[in-house]
Scaffold this motif. Structure first.
Motif, PDB file in Angstrom:
ATOM      1  N   ASN A 158       0.859  -1.195   0.000  1.00 23.69           N
ATOM      2  CA  ASN A 158       0.000   0.000   0.000  1.00 23.69           C
ATOM      3  C   ASN A 158       0.893   1.241   0.000  1.00 23.69           C
ATOM      4  OD1 ASN A 158       0.821   0.459   2.667  1.00 23.69           O
ATOM      5  ND2 ASN A 158      -0.876  -0.759   3.491  1.00 23.69           N
ATOM      6  N   GLU A 159       0.273   2.404  -0.055  1.00 20.22           N
ATOM      7  CA  GLU A 159       1.030   3.644  -0.199  1.00 20.22           C
ATOM      8  C   GLU A 159       2.033   3.823   0.956  1.00 20.22           C
ATOM      9  OE1 GLU A 159       1.171   5.401  -2.833  1.00 20.22           O
ATOM     10  OE2 GLU A 159       2.489   6.887  -1.910  1.00 20.22           O
ATOM     11  N   ALA A 160       1.563   3.560   2.177  1.00 15.25           N
ATOM     12  CA  ALA A 160       2.445   3.770   3.340  1.00 15.25           C
ATOM     13  C   ALA A 160       3.645   2.817   3.278  1.00 15.25           C
ATOM     14  CB  ALA A 160       1.651   3.544   4.633  1.00 15.25           C
ATOM     15  N   GLN A 161       3.398   1.566   2.880  1.00 18.74           N
ATOM     16  CA  GLN A 161       4.497   0.585   2.794  1.00 18.74           C
ATOM     17  C   GLN A 161       5.498   0.991   1.709  1.00 18.74           C
ATOM     18  OE1 GLN A 161       1.955  -2.768   2.097  1.00 18.74           O
ATOM     19  NE2 GLN A 161       1.929  -3.392   4.256  1.00 18.74           N
ATOM     20  N   LYS A 162       4.958   1.475   0.583  1.00 16.63           N
ATOM     21  CA  LYS A 162       5.866   1.895  -0.500  1.00 16.63           C
ATOM     22  C   LYS A 162       6.702   3.095  -0.054  1.00 16.63           C
ATOM     23  CE  LYS A 162       3.115   0.183  -4.341  1.00 16.63           C
ATOM     24  NZ  LYS A 162       2.102   0.510  -5.338  1.00 16.63           N
TER      25      LYS A 162
END
Ligand SMILES: Cc1cc2nc3c(=O)[nH]c(=O)nc-3n(C[C@H](O)[C@H](O)[C@H](O)COP(=O)(O)OP(=O)(O)OC[C@H]3O[C@@H](n4cnc5c(N)ncnc54)[C@H](O)[C@@H]3O)c2cc1C
Length: 384
Positions: A109-113
């Protein structure tokens, strides 16, 4: 590779040519002079990896918004061929970070990326961990489990043959959240190096690619926050398979790079070495061996480019990626073995370059799915 009219072509565009030149200069100036020394010392090439990071070579597939180079797979395989031309051990230490990024690219997800791809761009390193002592080709047979406990998963199991195991800051790890469901019960996680319960074994002594480290990761009640699960529970196997679509053409490119170097060394030697009053390339058997090298290398490169091009077009490339990987790896093993033959006795001596190439290239037939497994995939796709 694509031209504007019909998408098929063999002419590299200006950007691709620039990337190739940059990679070749780096390989020739930074890697080639130290390749033999790192191979002998079995030492991780920190100074070269640091320089490669500064150039973006550890984040070739990471989008620009997370600090990466955002290369197409076509560009990535062109760069990889140049790096492995100089030394596939040092090159593996560099490019493995791109492989570790794949599960995050596929399902993050965006936070992980932001966090983990961003860390790669900031100079951290990562590893891709699926193989276990009793599960290599049969990836669905892994035994590592991830049990949910409140806001955490608790992971137990052992990963082996992990490239970058000793140097990495985070690991992309596959484990069963539902061990009763083969394939569909598998999930993927990012685990930080300093997570409680994670420990790292000593690197193995290998046959080749000695500059890259390969070892074990032990997970003993390792606690991973829920937000570090990639995708949904049960998507792990799919994430692992999707990663192969991009990584297998890359391994094909590794094989092509090593084979090209073996051919170049063979040409140089066969011109200089004389027997029965003439350079050995004028003996037809030797000349033809080199002609075969050239034919096979070109064929393999085109297969690698085809698999990469399909991927970049967003088209399925499972069969083509398996074809490119198996063909290039088997081809490179034969080319490097023939190169040793062309060097005669000197081919068997460490002082000469082809002995290292033959040791290094063998692994291309094994990692990222063996040549046998690639053939199984090709058959499965043909009979689908
Ligand atoms: C240097 C190195 C680096 C590696 N890096 C990584 C890494 O970074 N991350 C990671 O997760 N793994 C990594 N691996 C693991 C690698 O991907 C596995 O070793 C490989 O997939 C083979 O698995 P195995 O060793 O368990 O062999 P096995 O699966 O036990 O296979 C043994 C033999 O049987 C054959 N075989 C098995 N099943 C079949 C079948 N169904 N049909 C036909 N033949 C079959 C194989 O082709 C092989 O010849 C690495 C390995 C090495 C040596």
């Amino acid at each position: 590779m694509a031209n504007e009219s019909n998408g098929i072509g063999f002419k590299l565009n200006e950007e691709q040519k620039m990337m190739r030149q940059m990679a070749h200069d780096f390989a020739a100036n930074e890697m080639l002079p130290v390749a033999e020394a790192y191979d002998k010392k079995h030492e991780y090439p920190w100074p070269i990896v640091r320089k490669a990071q500064a150039l973006g070579l550890t984040t070739m597939n990471v989008p620009q918004e997370y600090g990466g180079m955002d290369l197409t797979l076509m560009e990535e395989v062109i760069v990889t061929e140049e790096l492995t031309w100089a030394c596939s051990g040092i090159a593996l230490a560099i490019v493995i970070n791109n492989v570790a990024a794949l599960p995050v690219l596929v399902a993050g997800n965006e936070a992980q990326k932001q966090k983990y791809l961003g860390q790669l761009a900031d100079g951290k390193l990562a590893a891709y961990c699926i193989t276990e002592p009793n599960a290599g080709s049969d990836a669905a047979a892994i035994k590592t489990t991830a049990r949910r406990e409140g806001d955490c998963y608790v992971l137990n199991g052992t990963k082996t043959f992990i490239t970058g195991s000793t140097v990495s800051d985070w690991y992309a790890v596959f484990a069963y959240t539902n061990p009763d469901e083969p394939y569909k019960g598998m999930s993927a996680f990012i685990i930080d190096r300093d997570s409680p319960g994670l420990s790292v074994g000593k690197p193995f002594e290998k046959m080749g690619q000695n500059a890259s480290d390969t070892g074990e990761i032990f997970l003993e009640n390792a606690r991973v926050p829920v937000e570090n699960r990639l995708g949904k529970e049960g998507q792990g196997f799919m994430i692992a398979m999707k990663a192969f679509d991009r990584s297998r053409p890359g391994v094909g490119a590794i094989a092509v790079g090593v084979a090209r170097r073996a051919m170049e060394e063979s040409i140089k030697y066969a011109r200089e070495r004389e027997t029965m009053g003439k350079p050995i390339y004028r003996h037809q058997t030797i000349g033809h061996m080199i002609a075969d090298m050239s034919m096979q290398i070109e064929a393999a490169r085109l297969l690698v480019w085809q698999a990469a091009w399909l991927f970049d077009q967003g088209r399925p490339n499972v069969r083509e990626a398996a074809t490119a990987k198996a063909f290039a790896a088997d081809m490179a093993m034969k080319v490097c073995t023939d190169a040793v033959q062309i060097f005669g006795g000197y081919g068997y001596i460490r002082e000469y370059p082809v002995e290292k190439l033959m040791r290094d290239v063998k692994i291309c037939q094994i990692y990222e799915g063996t040549s046998q497994i690639q053939r199984n995939i090709i058959v499965r796709e043909l009979f689908r």
